[in-house]
Design an enzyme around this catalytic site. Structure first.
Site, PDB file in Angstrom:
ATOM      1  N   HIS A  64      57.736  33.035  40.404  1.00  0.00           N
ATOM      2  CA  HIS A  64      57.333  33.744  39.182  1.00  0.00           C
ATOM      3  C   HIS A  64      55.806  33.901  39.117  1.00  0.00           C
ATOM      4  O   HIS A  64      55.243  34.014  38.032  1.00  0.00           O
ATOM      5  CB  HIS A  64      57.834  33.013  37.933  1.00  0.00           C
ATOM      6  CG  HIS A  64      59.286  32.693  37.957  1.00  0.00           C
ATOM      7  ND1 HIS A  64      60.280  33.598  37.647  1.00  0.00           N
ATOM      8  CD2 HIS A  64      59.943  31.541  38.304  1.00  0.00           C
ATOM      9  CE1 HIS A  64      61.458  33.037  37.777  1.00  0.00           C
ATOM     10  NE2 HIS A  64      61.295  31.789  38.182  1.00  0.00           N
ATOM     11  N   LYS A  84      31.235  45.237  45.230  1.00  0.00           N
ATOM     12  CA  LYS A  84      32.678  45.247  45.485  1.00  0.00           C
ATOM     13  C   LYS A  84      33.021  45.429  46.956  1.00  0.00           C
ATOM     14  O   LYS A  84      32.329  46.102  47.705  1.00  0.00           O
ATOM     15  CB  LYS A  84      33.351  46.364  44.677  1.00  0.00           C
ATOM     16  CG  LYS A  84      33.391  46.105  43.186  1.00  0.00           C
ATOM     17  CD  LYS A  84      34.330  47.089  42.510  1.00  0.00           C
ATOM     18  CE  LYS A  84      35.756  46.809  42.911  1.00  0.00           C
ATOM     19  NZ  LYS A  84      36.648  47.917  42.584  1.00  0.00           N
ATOM     20  N   GLU A 120      46.291  48.203  50.045  1.00  0.00           N
ATOM     21  CA  GLU A 120      46.589  49.094  48.926  1.00  0.00           C
ATOM     22  C   GLU A 120      47.251  50.379  49.408  1.00  0.00           C
ATOM     23  O   GLU A 120      48.209  50.879  48.795  1.00  0.00           O
ATOM     24  CB  GLU A 120      45.310  49.415  48.155  1.00  0.00           C
ATOM     25  CG  GLU A 120      44.815  48.253  47.323  1.00  0.00           C
ATOM     26  CD  GLU A 120      43.547  48.561  46.553  1.00  0.00           C
ATOM     27  OE1 GLU A 120      43.213  47.800  45.641  1.00  0.00           O
ATOM     28  OE2 GLU A 120      42.871  49.578  46.870  1.00  0.00           O
TER      29      GLU A 120
END
Length: 470
Positions: free
Chosen positions: A162, A289, A296
Site C-alpha cells: 500500500h 532539477k 516517465e
C-alpha cells in the site's frame, strides 16, 4: 525508381474507371506496409519455387522469378526502389517491379495465390523475427538485473505494501522480482511464437485453390512448423497478433511498474537512487532539477501499447469470415507496438546498466528509521510460546506508544520491553536488527540472504541454458 506514375488497375475488366484520387490515398497501405517488403520477397520466392516444384510453372520460369525478386530486394536495400501510392500496397509494388524486370513471366507469380494469404504470410514472417529480437532484448534486460542483484545481496531496502513501509528486503530480492517478470515475458513470447509460426500460404482468397500446390513444401522453405488446416481460418485469423499484443502489453506493465518505482526512488523524498546525466534531463527554468525522463516515457508509452491491443480486439470482434479490408488496420498497431516495446526495453536496460546508482547509506538509514521490524517482534514472542494473535495485538500497542513518545522499537530499554511482556530478553535487539530481520526470512523464495543467493544461481542457470526455441 520512384513508382509515382499512373498505373492501370490490377482489377478485372468489371471496373470501367479508376479510383477517385482521394479514395486511392485512403485505400493505400504502402505508406506503412513497405516494412514488410523483404518478408514479401522471401515469401514470394518460396511460392515461386513451389510453383516450379509442382510443375505449375517451368523450372526456368521459377528461377527467373526468384532471381528477379532478389534483385528487387537489393534495389530496396540500396534505396533505388521506392514505390509510391499508386502501387497501393507492398505486394502489388513488388509484383509490378518484378514484371518490369523479368517480363511476362512476372505475371505468373500470383498463380495459386491471393493477396489475402500473401499478406497473412508476410505478417507472420515479420512477427516471427520481431519476437525473436524482443526475446534477445529481454535476456539482456534480465542479465542487467542479475548483475545489479549480485552487487546488492546484503544491501537493504524498505519493502512496501500500500506504499507504506512493510518489511525490509534484500535489494537483490527486489530486483529479482523483475527478473521473474521478464522470465515470464520471455517464456510467453516463446509460446506465442509457436502459434505465429504456422503457414497460411496456399489458403488463397478463402477457399484454397484448384492448382496442385504443395503447401507443406512452401512451409518447409519458409521454416514454418506447420500449415493452417482451414483456408478460411488461414486468411482471417489474427489471434496470433492479438496474443503478441497481449504479451507486449504485459512486458510494458512490468517495465512501467519498475519505472514508477525508479521515479519514486529518484525523488528527494526517497533518495534511494541518483540518475546519471547520460539518462536524465533538466528543467528549462529550474536549474536544480534532474528529471527521470526514461522511466516517465516508458510509463507513458505503456498506454500506447495497451491501446493497440484494445484496438485490434475491437477490430476483430465483429468481422465475419473470411478476409475484410478492416484487417489492413492490424499492421500499424502491430508495427508500432513492436517498435515501442523494443525501444522501451533498450532504454530501460541502458538506464539500469549505466544510468543510475543506488545510495547505499540512504537505503541503510531508511530501514533503520521505521517500524518495519514490528512483525519480527510478534514472531519473537510467538517463538517463545505466546499465541501469535496475542503477540500481534501487544506489538500494535507498543508501536502506538512508541510513536507517541517519538521512539523506534530499537530505542526501547530492556526494562521497557520486559514491562510489556516477561518473555522479552536481551536478544530482542538482535532479533529486530534490519539485517537479522531480512536474513531470518529464509523460507523458499523469501528475502533471506541465503535464499537470495540460491535464487541468483538459479536465475543465472536459466538464462545461460540454451533452450530449443531460443
Amino acid at each position: 525508381m520512384n513508382q509515382t506514375s499512373s498505373q492501370p488497375s490490377t482489377w478485372s475488366q468489371r471496373f470501367e474507371s479508376a479510383l477517385h484520387p482521394a479514395i486511392a490515398r485512403f485505400n493505400a497501405s504502402i505508406g506503412f506496409d513497405i516494412r514488410l517488403i523483404e518478408y514479401d520477397i522471401t515469401g514470394s520466392q518460396a511460392h515461386a519455387r513451389m510453383l516450379a516444384h509442382t510443375g505449375i510453372i517451368s523450372a526456368e520460369e521459377g528461377e527467373k522469378l526468384v532471381r528477379g525478386l532478389e534483385q528487387i530486394r537489393q534495389e530496396y536495400r540500396q534505396g533505388f526502389f521506392n514505390p509510391g501510392i499508386d502501387a497501393e500496397d507492398v505486394h502489388l509494388a513488388v509484383e509490378r517491379r518484378l514484371t518490369e524486370l523479368v517480363g511476362e513471366v512476372g505475371k505468373k507469380l500470383h498463380t495459386a495465390r491471393s493477396r489475402n494469404d500473401q499478406v497473412s504470410t508476410d505478417t507472420r514472417l515479420y512477427l516471427r523475427d520481431q519476437i525473436q529480437q524482443i526475446r534477445v532484448q529481454l535476456r539482456e534486460f534480465q542479465s542487467v538485473l542479475l548483475n545489479l542483484a549480485e552487487q546488492h545481496v546484503e544491501t537493504l531496502i524498505p519493502g512496501y505494501t500500500h506504499l507504506q513501509r512493510a518489511q525490509p528486503l534484500s535489494l537483490a530480492h527486489h530486483l529479482l522480482a523483475y527478473f521473474e517478470m521478464g522470465q515470464r515475458d520471455w517464456e510467453r513470447l516463446g509460446e506465442i511464437y509457436q502459434r505465429v509460426n504456422i503457414s497460411p500460404l496456399g489458403s488463397g482468397a478463402l477457399a484454397g485453390t484448384t492448382f496442385p500446390i504443395d503447401r507443406h513444401y512452401t512451409a518447409q522453405l519458409l521454416n514454418f512448423s506447420g500449415v493452417y488446416a482451414n483456408s478460411l481460418d488461414g486468411v482471417s485469423d489474427r489471434d496470433f497478433a492479438i496474443e503478441f499484443l497481449c504479451a507486449a502489453s504485459l512486458i510494458m506493465v512490468h517495465l512501467s511498474r519498475l519505472s514508477e518505482e525508479m521515479i519514486l526512488w529518484a525523488s528527494e523524498e526517497f533518495g534511494f537512487i541518483t540518475l546519471k546525466d547520460s539518462c536524465s534531463t533538466g528543467s528549462s527554468i529550474m536549474p536544480q532539477k534532474k528529471n527521470p525522463d526514461v522511466p516517465e516515457l516508458v510509463r507513458g508509452k505503456t498506454g500506447r501499447v495497451f491501446g493497440h491491443l484494445q484496438g485490434l480486439l475491437v477490430l476483430m470482434k465483429g468481422l465475419p469470415l473470411a478476409y475484410n479490408k478492416d484487417l489492413q488496420e492490424d499492421k500499424e498497431a502491430l508495427f508500432d507496438a513492436v517498435i515501442t516495446v523494443q525501444a522501451c526495453l533498450e532504454a530501460m536496460t541502458i538506464l539500469l546498466r549505466e544510468g543510475m546508482e543506488f545510495h547505499i547509506t540512504r537505503l541503510q538509514a531508511a530501514v533503520n528509521e521505521d517500524f518495519s521490524n514490528a512483525t519480527d517482534v510478534a514472531d519473537y514472542l510467538a517463538a517463545k510460546g505466546v499465541p501469535f494473535r496475542e503477540a500481534y495485538n501487544l506489538v500494535g500497542k507498543v508501536v502506538k506508544t512508541s510513536l507517541a513518545q517519538g521512539k523506534l522499537l530499537k530505542d526501547l530499554t530492556l526494562d521497557e520491553w520486559k514491562g510489556l511482556h516477561p518473555a522479552f530478553e536481551a536478544d530482542i535487539y538482535d532479533a529486530i536488527a534490519p539485517a537479522r530481520v531480512v536474513a531470518a526470512r529464509n523460507s523458499y523464495g523469501g528475502t533471506g540472504f541465503e535464499q537470495v543467493r540460491r535464487a541468483l544461481q538459479t536465475a543465472k542457470n536459466r538464462i545461460s541454458h540454451k533452450n530449443a526455441d531460443d
